[in-house]
Design a protein around this motif. Structure first.
Motif, PDB file in Angstrom:
ATOM      1  N   ASN A  60     -28.863  55.131  90.714  1.00  0.00           N
ATOM      2  CA  ASN A  60     -28.676  56.126  89.663  1.00  0.00           C
ATOM      3  C   ASN A  60     -27.192  56.371  89.435  1.00  0.00           C
ATOM      4  OD1 ASN A  60     -31.442  56.615  89.333  1.00  0.00           O
ATOM      5  ND2 ASN A  60     -31.457  58.160  90.939  1.00  0.00           N
ATOM      6  N   VAL A  61     -26.795  56.367  88.182  1.00  0.00           N
ATOM      7  CA  VAL A  61     -25.436  56.737  87.807  1.00  0.00           C
ATOM      8  C   VAL A  61     -25.497  58.194  87.373  1.00  0.00           C
ATOM      9  CG1 VAL A  61     -23.507  56.307  86.234  1.00  0.00           C
ATOM     10  CG2 VAL A  61     -24.907  54.392  87.061  1.00  0.00           C
ATOM     11  N   ARG A  62     -24.749  59.043  88.049  1.00  0.00           N
ATOM     12  CA  ARG A  62     -24.830  60.484  87.812  1.00  0.00           C
ATOM     13  C   ARG A  62     -23.614  61.000  87.062  1.00  0.00           C
ATOM     14  NH1 ARG A  62     -29.240  62.604  90.164  1.00  0.00           N
ATOM     15  NH2 ARG A  62     -30.224  61.337  91.773  1.00  0.00           N
ATOM     16  N   ALA A  63     -23.794  62.153  86.422  1.00  0.00           N
ATOM     17  CA  ALA A  63     -22.749  62.773  85.607  1.00  0.00           C
ATOM     18  C   ALA A  63     -21.611  63.333  86.446  1.00  0.00           C
ATOM     19  CB  ALA A  63     -23.348  63.879  84.743  1.00  0.00           C
ATOM     20  N   PRO A  67     -25.872  65.404  94.234  1.00  0.00           N
ATOM     21  CA  PRO A  67     -27.187  64.754  94.253  1.00  0.00           C
ATOM     22  C   PRO A  67     -28.149  65.256  93.171  1.00  0.00           C
ATOM     23  CG  PRO A  67     -26.921  66.191  96.161  1.00  0.00           C
ATOM     24  CD  PRO A  67     -25.601  66.139  95.466  1.00  0.00           C
ATOM     25  N   ASN A  68     -27.930  66.465  92.667  1.00  0.00           N
ATOM     26  CA  ASN A  68     -28.824  66.994  91.628  1.00  0.00           C
ATOM     27  C   ASN A  68     -28.223  66.866  90.230  1.00  0.00           C
ATOM     28  OD1 ASN A  68     -26.827  68.853  92.047  1.00  0.00           O
ATOM     29  ND2 ASN A  68     -28.159  70.648  92.056  1.00  0.00           N
ATOM     30  N   ALA A  69     -27.104  66.148  90.091  1.00  0.00           N
ATOM     31  CA  ALA A  69     -26.473  65.945  88.783  1.00  0.00           C
ATOM     32  C   ALA A  69     -27.372  65.083  87.896  1.00  0.00           C
ATOM     33  CB  ALA A  69     -25.116  65.281  88.959  1.00  0.00           C
ATOM     34  N   ASP A  70     -27.227  65.257  86.587  1.00  0.00           N
ATOM     35  CA  ASP A  70     -28.005  64.466  85.635  1.00  0.00           C
ATOM     36  C   ASP A  70     -27.794  62.975  85.866  1.00  0.00           C
ATOM     37  OD1 ASP A  70     -28.921  66.759  84.400  1.00  0.00           O
ATOM     38  OD2 ASP A  70     -27.444  66.671  82.764  1.00  0.00           O
ATOM     39  N   VAL A  71     -28.886  62.212  85.756  1.00  0.00           N
ATOM     40  CA  VAL A  71     -28.810  60.751  85.828  1.00  0.00           C
ATOM     41  C   VAL A  71     -28.488  60.255  84.422  1.00  0.00           C
ATOM     42  CG1 VAL A  71     -30.056  58.610  86.286  1.00  0.00           C
ATOM     43  CG2 VAL A  71     -30.415  60.607  87.762  1.00  0.00           C
ATOM     44  N   ILE A  75     -28.275  51.343  87.255  1.00  0.00           N
ATOM     45  CA  ILE A  75     -27.699  49.998  87.337  1.00  0.00           C
ATOM     46  C   ILE A  75     -28.431  49.209  88.411  1.00  0.00           C
ATOM     47  CG2 ILE A  75     -25.425  50.368  86.346  1.00  0.00           C
ATOM     48  CD1 ILE A  75     -24.298  51.014  89.024  1.00  0.00           C
ATOM     49  N   GLU A  76     -28.583  47.910  88.136  1.00  0.00           N
ATOM     50  CA  GLU A  76     -29.363  47.066  89.034  1.00  0.00           C
ATOM     51  C   GLU A  76     -28.501  46.380  90.094  1.00  0.00           C
ATOM     52  OE1 GLU A  76     -30.812  43.164  87.347  1.00  0.00           O
ATOM     53  OE2 GLU A  76     -30.062  44.059  85.483  1.00  0.00           O
ATOM     54  N   LYS A  77     -29.176  45.772  91.041  1.00  0.00           N
ATOM     55  CA  LYS A  77     -28.527  45.071  92.144  1.00  0.00           C
ATOM     56  C   LYS A  77     -27.515  44.052  91.622  1.00  0.00           C
ATOM     57  CE  LYS A  77     -29.413  42.918  96.564  1.00  0.00           C
ATOM     58  NZ  LYS A  77     -30.407  42.688  97.585  1.00  0.00           N
ATOM     59  N   TYR A  78     -26.395  43.952  92.307  1.00  0.00           N
ATOM     60  CA  TYR A  78     -25.268  43.059  92.036  1.00  0.00           C
ATOM     61  C   TYR A  78     -24.407  43.494  90.845  1.00  0.00           C
ATOM     62  CZ  TYR A  78     -27.674  39.846  95.242  1.00  0.00           C
ATOM     63  OH  TYR A  78     -28.309  39.282  96.317  1.00  0.00           O
ATOM     64  N   HIS A  79     -24.727  44.608  90.204  1.00  0.00           N
ATOM     65  CA  HIS A  79     -23.891  45.080  89.083  1.00  0.00           C
ATOM     66  C   HIS A  79     -22.506  45.419  89.640  1.00  0.00           C
ATOM     67  CE1 HIS A  79     -23.799  46.978  84.970  1.00  0.00           C
ATOM     68  NE2 HIS A  79     -22.661  47.415  85.479  1.00  0.00           N
ATOM     69  N   GLY A 100     -19.098  54.512  82.855  1.00  0.00           N
ATOM     70  CA  GLY A 100     -19.013  54.888  84.254  1.00  0.00           C
ATOM     71  C   GLY A 100     -19.722  56.179  84.568  1.00  0.00           C
ATOM     72  N   GLY A 101     -19.530  56.597  85.783  1.00  0.00           N
ATOM     73  CA  GLY A 101     -20.145  57.803  86.290  1.00  0.00           C
ATOM     74  C   GLY A 101     -19.941  57.837  87.788  1.00  0.00           C
TER      75      GLY A 101
END
Length: 171
Positions: A60-63, A67-71, A75-79, A100-101
């Motif tokens: 999850n890329v968060r804002a 841990p409770n920030a907006d998703v 992004i998938e594996k190897y990104h 980004g995030g």
């Protein structure tokens, strides 16, 4: 005025000119040193950005760094990502498109990876344009780097597909 006085005046003037030139060189060197120090600092800031990759199936890329920030997105594996900042267990990053995030540091590692920068990238059976095309890849598909041969990179996708990509097609 006799010749001796003028001669002395000329010598004194020459000394002053020499001293002035030395002073200019000293100031010039100080400026050069200041510029070099500034460039070193800027380069250090640029080098501080570390290349990492997603090590789990999906992250999850968060804002923000909580841990409770907006998703914002996933992004998938190897990104591959470029880490810009650390805040505790959180890393702020940008990717190949400048998006980004924040992501938890346990989701990333230093596996060498690449991502395709355009649609229609040809994944080939070997390193060269004379090699058969296995599949055409869309923009934004990440791969783990297995090997490099000149400007060709042998890669593996998270689903196990392997092949070769030219370095002009990837980030």
């Amino acid at each position: 005025m006799n010749g001796r006085t003028s001669g002395r005046a000329a010598v004194h003037t020459t000394k002053e000119v020499v001293q002035f030139e030395q002073l200019k060189r000293t100031w010039g060197m100080q400026r050069v040193c200041a510029v070099l120090i500034m460039m070193t600092c800027l380069c250090s800031a640029v080098q501080a950005a570390e290349r990492m990759a997603v090590s789990v199936k999906e992250a999850n890329v968060r804002a923000n760094a909580q841990p409770n920030a907006d998703v914002l997105w996933k992004i998938e594996k190897y990104h591959p990502v470029e880490v810009l900042e650390t805040s505790g267990v959180w890393l702020r990053f940008k990717d190949f498109e400048g998006d980004g995030g924040w992501v938890h540091k346990s989701m990333l590692d230093k596996t060498p990876t690449v991502i395709t920068r355009q649609n229609g990238c040809q994944l080939r059976a070997g390193p060269g344009t004379d090699q058969p095309v296995l599949i055409k890849i869309d923009k934004g598909v990440p791969f783990k780097v297995l090997k490099r041969e000149s400007r060709w990179i042998q890669v593996e996708h998270a689903d196990g597909d392997k092949g070769w990509l030219h370095d002009s097609l990837i980030w």
